[in-house]
Each structure stands twice: as C-alpha cells, then as structure tokens.
Write an enzyme that holds these catalytic residues in place. Structure first.
Site, PDB file in Angstrom:
ATOM      1  N   LYS A   1     -14.858  -7.088   1.042  1.00  0.00           N
ATOM      2  CA  LYS A   1     -14.489  -6.860   2.444  1.00  0.00           C
ATOM      3  C   LYS A   1     -14.106  -5.403   2.676  1.00  0.00           C
ATOM      4  O   LYS A   1     -14.444  -4.833   3.712  1.00  0.00           O
ATOM      5  CB  LYS A   1     -13.335  -7.791   2.857  1.00  0.00           C
TER       6      LYS A   1
ATOM      7  N   HIS B   1     -34.764 -35.170  -3.526  1.00  0.00           N
ATOM      8  CA  HIS B   1     -36.108 -34.694  -3.202  1.00  0.00           C
ATOM      9  C   HIS B   1     -36.407 -33.327  -3.785  1.00  0.00           C
ATOM     10  O   HIS B   1     -37.420 -32.723  -3.461  1.00  0.00           O
ATOM     11  CB  HIS B   1     -36.306 -34.723  -1.678  1.00  0.00           C
TER      12      HIS B   1
ATOM     13  N   GLU C   1     -13.018 -20.376  -5.550  1.00  0.00           N
ATOM     14  CA  GLU C   1     -11.956 -19.432  -5.152  1.00  0.00           C
ATOM     15  C   GLU C   1     -10.669 -19.633  -5.957  1.00  0.00           C
ATOM     16  O   GLU C   1     -10.031 -18.657  -6.330  1.00  0.00           O
ATOM     17  CB  GLU C   1     -11.665 -19.565  -3.659  1.00  0.00           C
TER      18      GLU C   1
END
Ligand code: F6R
Length: 368
Positions: A360, A264, A248
């Site tokens: 948004k 893993h 950001e």
C-alpha cells in the site's frame, strides 16, 4: 518474520506463550467478535441516515476489498434469499457498466483509505448512483460527508478483517433502510448473536485443545497446505473467508473453492498435487440441512471426497444454528479462531501484515 517449523506440542494450551506471540491482541479481538456483532447491530440501528430517497433501487453493488469485501460476500449470500434485487460485490477500481442512478452502491472500507474503493466511489458519483458508505473514517468518510452520502460510521483502530461484524451489520442496516429486505431478519440476527456468544466459550483460548474444535483444527492443518471447499450458497463464501484468514493471520498459503464449480476443473488438479507440495489437507465446510434441502449437492460433496481420495487428509466441519445467518457466522467464527491458533503454531504474530503495508505504501508513492 520467522516461522517456527516444529511448534511445541502444548503451545495452544500455554496461555503465556500464546500471549507472547500476540502482542497486538488478535485473540482478544477474536474472542470479542461476538460482542462486536452485538454492538454493531446496536450502532447500525441507532444511525438515522435521513428520509428514504424516492428513487427505486434496481440493483446493489458493494464495492470493497479484502477484509471489507468479505462482509459484502456474506451479505450477498443473505440477499440471494432475502431481497428481490441482485447484489454483487465489486473488488476493483472500476464499477460494472450497469451501475446507474437506480443502483445502490455500498462503498465499504474499514480504513476509509483504500484507493480502489475510493476510485469506485468517485465513479459511482459520476454515474449518479445512490451511495452509502460504511467506514471508520478516513478519506471515504470525508468525501461522503462533503457529498451528503449517508455514512454508517463504525469504531476504528483494529484490523479490517477483525471488524467483519461492524462491516456486515452496517451493510445489512443499509439494505433494511432502503426497504430492500423482504422480511425482518431481526430474529435471525438475535439467534446469530446468541450462538456466537456460545461458540466464543467453546473455541476460546482457555479451552484445552482436546475439548476445543478450533485448536484441534489448527493442529491438524499445521505444516500442511489447507484447501477449504464449500458448496454453493454460503459455504463457498465462508471457504474464501477461511482462506483469507489463513493468509493474513497465519501468513500461510491456503486455497478455497466452491462446489459444484470445483467438480468441473479443480478436481483434476489433485492428480499431481503431491508432486507440487507433499502435504495437503482438505476441509469440507458442510451444512446440517444440506442432505434434506439440497440432497444432490450434499451427495456431490460426498462423491468429491471419494474422487479426491484417501491419499489426501480431509475432514468435515459442520455449521451450527438454524437461520442462514447463524449457520454462516458459526463457521466464520470457527475459521477465525483456527487461523489465529494457526498463527501461533507458525510462531507468528497474527496481527501484523507487512506485505500489505509495503504494497500500500509503494502504491501511495506511485503518482501514475
Ligand atoms: C487487513 C485486511 C485487508 C484490508 C484491505 C482493504 O486486516 O483485512 O484485507 O481489508 O486491504 O482495506 P480496508 O478494509 O481498510 O478498505
């Protein structure tokens, strides 16, 4: 938005140039974070939400997104040690099926307008959950006022990601109000506040790069893909905070993962990493106590660094402080400063978030 490909070498030691790149004052907010945390503790303590409900709390769900959710992640790290009930962070429109009248739902949205959090809030109401809100206002505050849910109101007008102190310490106060903390954490909070005040002096813009670990780190990562690794408990969460701040503030890709899980699967991806992008940098977030308290985990990080190998540039940063809270926030603060310096090196205003704004507003227009 234009990226500066080859930044001036002395940019981070030129206060005028840094100010020019930062018209909305993200650096002021970052320097002010230590004071924000102190103010947050005061505001949260001054709020009296009323008598404590008699209903038990069997589990806690923080429902939030982005800069508001990371405060919940940090709370989860603390709660793992300090509460008897599980706490999870929900980043979704919907709540998990276990949420019921015995769940404390903390709906946290700095703006009070995030649609996913508002939807989860509505669902918490339908399930009869015990709800508290943390917000600076907006629709969330209005709904909570109408519904009689306690609201920890925090000062508004700044980016959510620069408001982690307000968000975190309010959520912590909500846990304390419901009697969910096993012990008082006041001493840990005070240690954290004092440490942040010291670190502000070490990482701030007036300290030259060669004496400033945050500037040095930003310089080292400049032009590279940063990968932040932390071992379980809190370092993995701080790695995610660093990634979010690089995304950001610096508008830069960054990756984060937690060990042992990284061992893993992702450890194998380094085999072809340099074909995918030429320059990577790994930062291992480390804890000063890990060799004593979790030696196997510490050894795991050492071995991971060896397996990933010398072909990738890497370095360690070590948390400061005694309490878990202080150690966690010490690293959060270093990453916050480094990400703002990284924005300057990218020639970019750290405050603006055009992609998020656009997304948004497109979502607000969509009536589906
Ligand atoms: C912007 C930021 C975002 C927001 C997110 C949710 O600074 O950090 O990640 O936090 O879009 O918005 P709020 O926090 O207002 O619910």
């Amino acid at each position: 938005m234009t990226l500066q490909i080859a930044p001036r070498q002395d940019l981070l030691d030129d206060p005028g140039a840094m100010r020019d790149l930062d018209p909305s004052g993200m650096m002021d907010l970052t320097v002010g974070f230590a004071a924000q945390c102190r103010e947050a503790v005061r505001i949260a303590a001054a709020f009296a939400p009323g008598p404590v409900p008699q209903r038990p709390v069997n589990n806690v769900v923080v429902t939030a997104l982005g800069g508001s959710a990371i405060g919940g992640d940090l709370l989860r790290c603390l709660a793992a040690r300090e509460t008897d009930v599980p706490l999870i962070v929900n980043r979704d429109y919907t709540l998990p099926a276990f949420v019921s009248k015995d769940t404390l739902v903390i709906a946290a949205s700095y703006s009070g307008g995030t649609e996913e959090t508002l939807a989860a809030y509505a669902q918490a109401r339908q399930r009869g959950a015990q709800i508290v809100c943390v917000t600076s206002g907006g629709i969330l505050a209005d709904r909570a006022d109408t519904d009689g849910a306690p609201v920890w109101r925090i000062p508004g007008g700044q980016p959510p990601r620069a408001s982690t102190g307000y968000l975190f310490f309010s959520m912590l106060a909500a846990l304390a109000w419901r009697g969910l903390l096993r012990r008082s954490v006041d001493a840990d909070v005070e240690e954290t506040l004092e440490l942040l005040e010291d670190l502000r002096g070490e990482y701030g813009p007036s300290v030259a790069t060669d004496a400033n670990p945050a500037k040095a780190l930003a310089r080292e990562l400049q032009g590279r893909v940063p990968v932040f690794y932390g071992a379980q408990e809190y370092l993995g969460v701080v790695a995610v905070r660093w990634k979010g701040q690089y995304n950001e503030n610096a508008k830069s890709h960054a990756f984060a993962n937690v060990l042992p899980e990284q061992n893993h699967n992702e450890i194998l991806a380094w085999a072809l990493a340099r074909r995918q992008a030429p320059r990577w940098s790994v930062v291992y977030l480390r804890d000063p106590r890990e060799r004593l308290e979790t030696p196997r985990l510490a050894h795991r990080v050492d071995v991971t660094a060896k397996v990933i190998g010398r072909s990738v540039r890497s370095r360690e940063v070590v948390a400061r402080g005694e309490s878990l809270l202080a150690r966690m926030f010490s690293l959060v603060y270093l990453g916050d400063f480094a990400s703002v310096y990284a924005a300057y090196l990218n020639g970019i205003d750290p405050t603006i978030i055009p992609g998020i704004d656009r997304l948004k507003s497109a979502m607000r227009r969509f009536k589906g």
